[in-house]
Design a protein around this motif. Structure first.
Motif, short mmCIF file in Angstrom:
data_model
loop_
_atom_site.label_atom_id
_atom_site.label_comp_id
_atom_site.label_asym_id
_atom_site.label_seq_id
_atom_site.Cartn_x
_atom_site.Cartn_y
_atom_site.Cartn_z
N ARG A 211 -76.90 47.27 31.68
CA ARG A 211 -78.13 47.18 30.89
C ARG A 211 -77.87 47.11 29.39
O ARG A 211 -78.48 46.30 28.68
N THR A 212 -76.99 47.97 28.88
CA THR A 212 -76.76 48.02 27.42
C THR A 212 -76.18 46.72 26.88
O THR A 212 -76.77 46.13 25.96
N PRO A 213 -75.05 46.22 27.42
CA PRO A 213 -74.54 44.95 26.88
C PRO A 213 -75.50 43.79 27.13
O PRO A 213 -75.59 42.87 26.32
N LEU A 214 -76.26 43.83 28.23
CA LEU A 214 -77.20 42.76 28.51
C LEU A 214 -78.34 42.75 27.49
O LEU A 214 -78.80 41.69 27.07
N SER A 215 -78.79 43.93 27.11
CA SER A 215 -79.84 44.02 26.09
C SER A 215 -79.37 43.43 24.77
O SER A 215 -80.13 42.74 24.07
N VAL A 216 -78.09 43.67 24.44
CA VAL A 216 -77.53 43.09 23.21
C VAL A 216 -77.49 41.57 23.30
O VAL A 216 -77.87 40.86 22.36
N GLY A 219 -80.98 40.15 23.01
CA GLY A 219 -81.48 40.24 21.63
C GLY A 219 -80.89 39.17 20.73
O GLY A 219 -81.62 38.46 20.02
N TYR A 220 -79.57 39.02 20.74
CA TYR A 220 -78.91 38.04 19.89
C TYR A 220 -79.24 36.61 20.33
O TYR A 220 -79.43 35.72 19.49
N ALA A 221 -79.27 36.36 21.65
CA ALA A 221 -79.58 35.01 22.13
C ALA A 221 -80.98 34.61 21.73
O ALA A 221 -81.22 33.45 21.32
N SER A 222 -81.92 35.53 21.82
CA SER A 222 -83.30 35.24 21.42
C SER A 222 -83.39 34.98 19.93
O SER A 222 -84.07 34.04 19.48
N PHE A 223 -82.68 35.80 19.14
CA PHE A 223 -82.69 35.63 17.68
C PHE A 223 -82.07 34.29 17.28
O PHE A 223 -82.63 33.53 16.47
N LEU A 224 -80.92 33.96 17.86
CA LEU A 224 -80.22 32.73 17.50
C LEU A 224 -80.99 31.50 17.96
O LEU A 224 -80.98 30.46 17.28
N ARG A 225 -81.67 31.59 19.09
CA ARG A 225 -82.44 30.43 19.56
C ARG A 225 -83.55 30.07 18.58
O ARG A 225 -83.87 28.90 18.36
N ASP A 226 -84.14 31.11 18.00
CA ASP A 226 -85.20 30.87 17.02
C ASP A 226 -84.65 30.31 15.72
O ASP A 226 -85.38 29.67 14.94
N GLY A 233 -79.96 24.85 19.99
CA GLY A 233 -81.09 25.63 20.47
C GLY A 233 -81.25 25.53 21.98
O GLY A 233 -81.57 26.52 22.64
N GLU A 234 -81.01 24.33 22.52
CA GLU A 234 -81.09 24.15 23.97
C GLU A 234 -80.02 24.96 24.70
O GLU A 234 -80.28 25.56 25.75
N GLN A 235 -78.80 24.97 24.15
CA GLN A 235 -77.71 25.73 24.76
C GLN A 235 -78.02 27.22 24.73
O GLN A 235 -77.77 27.95 25.70
N LEU A 236 -78.57 27.69 23.63
CA LEU A 236 -78.94 29.10 23.52
C LEU A 236 -80.08 29.43 24.48
O LEU A 236 -80.15 30.54 25.02
N GLY A 237 -80.95 28.48 24.71
CA GLY A 237 -82.02 28.68 25.68
C GLY A 237 -81.48 28.87 27.08
O GLY A 237 -81.98 29.70 27.86
N SER A 242 -80.19 32.52 31.55
CA SER A 242 -79.23 33.14 32.46
C SER A 242 -79.22 34.65 32.31
O SER A 242 -79.13 35.39 33.31
N ALA A 243 -79.32 35.13 31.07
CA ALA A 243 -79.35 36.57 30.84
C ALA A 243 -80.62 37.19 31.43
O ALA A 243 -80.58 38.30 31.99
N MET A 244 -81.73 36.49 31.33
CA MET A 244 -82.98 36.98 31.92
C MET A 244 -82.87 37.05 33.44
O MET A 244 -83.37 37.99 34.07
N ARG A 245 -82.20 36.06 34.03
CA ARG A 245 -82.01 36.07 35.48
C ARG A 245 -81.13 37.25 35.90
O ARG A 245 -81.39 37.90 36.91
#
Length: 433
Positions: A211-216, A219-226, A233-237, A242-245
């Motif tokens: 859970r802890t590393p996944l939350s990190v 967080g970073y993937a969401s920030f970088l995608r924006d 942006g597509e790659q980060l999406g 995948s992280a959400m899955r």
């Protein structure tokens, strides 16, 4: 006395004796069917054997397949406890001959028989004079022998004694086999309990550590995608998806552990099922559109108030809608509807997907079950969603089932009581009326 009267009296006495034998054997059979404890049962069998055959002692010996020797399982007679540690070889022994041949053996004078082992007598300070031995058989396998020692009186062992010994030996063999099977079953249960505990511990540790590393990562993937557009942006999406899955899989594993350990409990609140269903469908609208599907919602004006655990009901609906979209091809349709029937709310999720074979409609709610072959399946998932959904529904006192036609689509029906006081046990295989 008239000779005919005397003969009749003898026949009556013989019949009464046989009736007594049968009554005792029936009693042993009744005990055999009413107890799973081996020791008292064997004790009753050999006590009955000594009394019915008028012998001084009786023993039951079992074959140890590892050592190839016979050991005393039980004995009635003086100093019988001393035999617990005594073994008898299969070769050149009376009991060994009975086990090897699988036949009864009557020896009227054991001292004159070269197969006699006097060590047994010396160990318990006993004087064996005659032996009637019969094999203990389970199906076609001989597992030991029952021996009757020293016939009392002057008549010696008779054919009736052999019949009684054979009957009681058969019952002893059944008792021993039942005890063995019960012991194996208990060991299997113990292994399963240990594996279940290991599984629970693994899920607990794995979910905590992930859970802890996944939350990190999320967080970073969401920030970088924006922050990025275009290909980056597509790659980060894709990374974020995948992280959400992965988080969804972890959540399923944790929910399953809570159900298995009895830790799942309801945090009830009164809320609108109308709004909850609308919210769930709204969350999946974009996914359905991406697959070029039509996702429709049919709800009454009634807010469909319910006293339930909102988060757990959400989990049920999200799993059902997600599955409907997942197993429906492009251009297909998914319909979510609900209505109130008396003191229950009926929710239906219908799709035009791949459908489910009739033989799998009950198994679809088993954990890890997949409608597609594991190695060739096209749809992702661990097969936990529907199992968790069923557990959550039943936790509310509700029921869930599926009606499906292979290749045509499926219809999942969930029924929830509007309040815990309205929950009525209903057969889980109910169908819509």
């Amino acid at each position: 006395m008239d000779p005919s009267d005397a003969l009749l009296g003898q026949k009556i006495a013989s019949l009464e004796q046989r009736i007594g034998y049968l009554e005792r054997i029936v009693k042993v059979s009744q005990i055999l069917n009413s107890t799973l404890s081996l020791e008292p049962l064997l004790r009753i069998i050999i006590q009955s054997a000594t009394e019915l055959t008028h012998t001084e002692a009786c023993s039951i010996m079992l074959l140890d397949k590892r050592t190839g020797e016979l050991h005393f399982a039980h004995m009635v007679g003086q100093h019988s406890e001393g035999l617990r540690d005594v073994t008898v070889p299969l070769d050149n022994s009376i009991a060994g001959w009975i086990v090897r041949k699988g036949k009864p053996l009557l020896i009227r004078d054991v001292k004159a028989d070269e197969r006699w082992h006097s060590r047994v007598d010396r160990t318990i300070d006993f004087d064996t004079r005659s032996i009637l031995g019969v094999p203990l058989k389970v199906k076609d396998e001989v597992i030991g022998a029952l021996e009757l020692l020293n016939k009392l009186g002057d008549q010696g062992f008779s054919q009736d004694d052999i019949q009684i010994a054979n009957t009681l030996a058969a019952q002893a063999a059944i008792a021993i086999e039942n005890a063995r099977l019960l012991d194996e079953l208990q060991r299997a249960y113990d292994v399963l309990a240990e594996l279940d505990q290991l599984k629970s511990d693994f899920v607990n540790v794995a979910s905590h550590e992930l859970r802890t590393p996944l939350s990190v990562i999320l967080g970073y993937a969401s920030f970088l995608r924006d922050e990025f557009s275009g290909e980056a942006g597509e790659q980060l999406g894709i990374v974020l998806q995948s992280a959400m899955r992965l988080r969804s899989i972890i959540d399923d594993m944790v929910n399953l552990r809570h159900v298995d350990t009895g830790e799942a409990s309801l945090e009830r609140d009164i809320f609108s099922m109308h709004k909850l269903i609308s919210d769930v469908v709204g969350e999946f609208t974009q996914l359905a559109q991406a697959k070029q599907q039509i996702l429709r919602l049919e709800l009454p004006d009634d807010p469909l108030k319910i006293d339930a655990d909102r988060q757990k009901v959400y989990l049920v609906l999200a799993n059902l809608v997600s599955n409907a979209i997942k197993f429906t091809s492009a251009g297909g349709r998914v319909l979510v509807s609900a209505l109130r029937k008396d003191e229950e709310i009926w929710i239906e999720v219908m799709d035009t997907g791949i459908g489910i074979a009739p033989r799998d409609c009950d198994r679809i709610f088993d954990r890890f079950f997949q409608v597609e072959p594991t190695l060739t399946r096209r749809h992702e998932g661990m097969g936990l969603g529907l199992s968790i959904a069923k557990s959550m529904v039943e936790l509310h006192g509700g029921r869930i089932w599926v009606e499906s036609v292979l290749g045509k689509g499926s219809r999942f029906i969930t029924v929830l009581p509007v309040s815990p006081f309205r929950a009525v046990p209903v057969a889980k295989t109910a169908s819509t009326s």
